[in-house]
Design a protein around this motif. Sequence first.
Motif, PDB file in Angstrom:
ATOM      1  N   SER A  23     -21.791  -2.233  24.267  1.00 35.13           N
ATOM      2  CA  SER A  23     -22.647  -0.898  23.927  1.00 35.13           C
ATOM      3  C   SER A  23     -24.059  -0.330  23.682  1.00 35.13           C
ATOM      4  O   SER A  23     -24.468   0.725  24.100  1.00 35.13           O
ATOM      5  CB  SER A  23     -22.117  -0.563  22.348  1.00 35.13           C
ATOM      6  N   ASN A  26     -24.578  -0.232  27.946  1.00 34.42           N
ATOM      7  CA  ASN A  26     -24.034   1.072  28.558  1.00 34.42           C
ATOM      8  C   ASN A  26     -24.136   2.259  27.773  1.00 34.42           C
ATOM      9  O   ASN A  26     -24.109   2.262  26.707  1.00 34.42           O
ATOM     10  CB  ASN A  26     -22.271   0.724  28.538  1.00 34.42           C
ATOM     11  N   SER A  28     -23.980   6.183  27.484  1.00 36.50           N
ATOM     12  CA  SER A  28     -23.314   7.512  28.040  1.00 36.50           C
ATOM     13  C   SER A  28     -24.081   8.639  28.341  1.00 36.50           C
ATOM     14  O   SER A  28     -25.335   8.815  27.533  1.00 36.50           O
ATOM     15  CB  SER A  28     -22.213   7.661  27.009  1.00 36.50           C
ATOM     16  N   GLY A  29     -23.836   9.600  28.828  1.00 40.36           N
ATOM     17  CA  GLY A  29     -24.702  10.787  29.032  1.00 40.36           C
ATOM     18  C   GLY A  29     -24.884  11.513  27.812  1.00 40.36           C
ATOM     19  O   GLY A  29     -25.860  12.253  27.381  1.00 40.36           O
ATOM     20  N   LYS A  30     -23.690  11.222  26.873  1.00 42.11           N
ATOM     21  CA  LYS A  30     -23.669  12.235  25.550  1.00 42.11           C
ATOM     22  C   LYS A  30     -24.615  11.541  24.514  1.00 42.11           C
ATOM     23  O   LYS A  30     -25.299  12.028  23.744  1.00 42.11           O
ATOM     24  CB  LYS A  30     -22.149  11.904  24.838  1.00 42.11           C
ATOM     25  N   GLU A  31     -25.362  10.114  24.921  1.00 40.68           N
ATOM     26  CA  GLU A  31     -26.285   9.599  24.132  1.00 40.68           C
ATOM     27  C   GLU A  31     -27.481   9.993  24.347  1.00 40.68           C
ATOM     28  O   GLU A  31     -28.512   9.695  23.748  1.00 40.68           O
ATOM     29  CB  GLU A  31     -25.902   7.870  24.090  1.00 40.68           C
ATOM     30  N   GLN A  75     -21.090  13.627  31.949  1.00 40.92           N
ATOM     31  CA  GLN A  75     -19.806  12.900  32.454  1.00 40.92           C
ATOM     32  C   GLN A  75     -20.325  11.619  33.238  1.00 40.92           C
ATOM     33  O   GLN A  75     -19.655  10.934  33.610  1.00 40.92           O
ATOM     34  CB  GLN A  75     -19.202  13.744  33.611  1.00 40.92           C
ATOM     35  N   SER A  76     -21.778  11.427  33.120  1.00 45.55           N
ATOM     36  CA  SER A  76     -22.350  10.287  33.880  1.00 45.55           C
ATOM     37  C   SER A  76     -22.505   9.111  32.919  1.00 45.55           C
ATOM     38  O   SER A  76     -22.571   9.286  31.572  1.00 45.55           O
ATOM     39  CB  SER A  76     -23.533  10.653  34.541  1.00 45.55           C
ATOM     40  N   ASN A  77     -22.541   7.816  33.231  1.00 48.13           N
ATOM     41  CA  ASN A  77     -22.666   6.692  32.530  1.00 48.13           C
ATOM     42  C   ASN A  77     -23.942   5.977  33.257  1.00 48.13           C
ATOM     43  O   ASN A  77     -24.062   5.991  34.501  1.00 48.13           O
ATOM     44  CB  ASN A  77     -21.597   5.951  32.207  1.00 48.13           C
ATOM     45  N   ASN A 131     -24.666   5.114  37.102  1.00 46.76           N
ATOM     46  CA  ASN A 131     -23.444   4.660  37.402  1.00 46.76           C
ATOM     47  C   ASN A 131     -22.328   5.806  38.131  1.00 46.76           C
ATOM     48  O   ASN A 131     -21.524   5.689  38.261  1.00 46.76           O
ATOM     49  CB  ASN A 131     -22.545   4.190  36.140  1.00 46.76           C
ATOM     50  N   ASN A 132     -23.006   6.702  38.550  1.00 47.40           N
ATOM     51  CA  ASN A 132     -22.214   7.757  38.961  1.00 47.40           C
ATOM     52  C   ASN A 132     -22.837   8.199  40.530  1.00 47.40           C
ATOM     53  O   ASN A 132     -23.781   8.605  40.756  1.00 47.40           O
ATOM     54  CB  ASN A 132     -22.763   9.191  38.377  1.00 47.40           C
TER      55      ASN A 132
END
Length: 147
Positions: A23, A26, A28-31, A75-77, A131-132
Amino acid sequence: MKKSYRLIVGTVMVILFCLIIYSYFNVSGKEIIGVLNIKTSSNVVIRKSYQDGTNKQEYVLNANQIEMLKTLVLQSNFIRSLSTTVKFNDKDMHEIIINDNEADVWLIIHCIGNEWISIANQFNGRHLKINNPNWKNTIEEIIALSN
């Protein structure tokens, strides 16, 4: 009985440790702080240039383009880099500037092609590996709608 208890506790500890490491690295785009607050009325500008600073172009996004950009980021990581410097091959640079005083969003995302991003005042100035595989192409599609 004691051995199986220790084995279970040890296994749970190892799994928790792995989850914490996963965690952390990695992202997330939301972070990314502020992305969820972007509205279609926000002031969003994408500046495109090349590594040597030549051929600078600036694009002001409309509501549709802003929604596309927000969706791309959400939607990207990404994978966090521990290094302060990164190596890259792509020479295209994009700087995404998002400003919305009402929503209290001030976000600057520096993109190195389809390889890395860095976000001012977040992630301790470290780069995030994209990662996209469609990141750069989607940004190019978004700014192409400005023409």
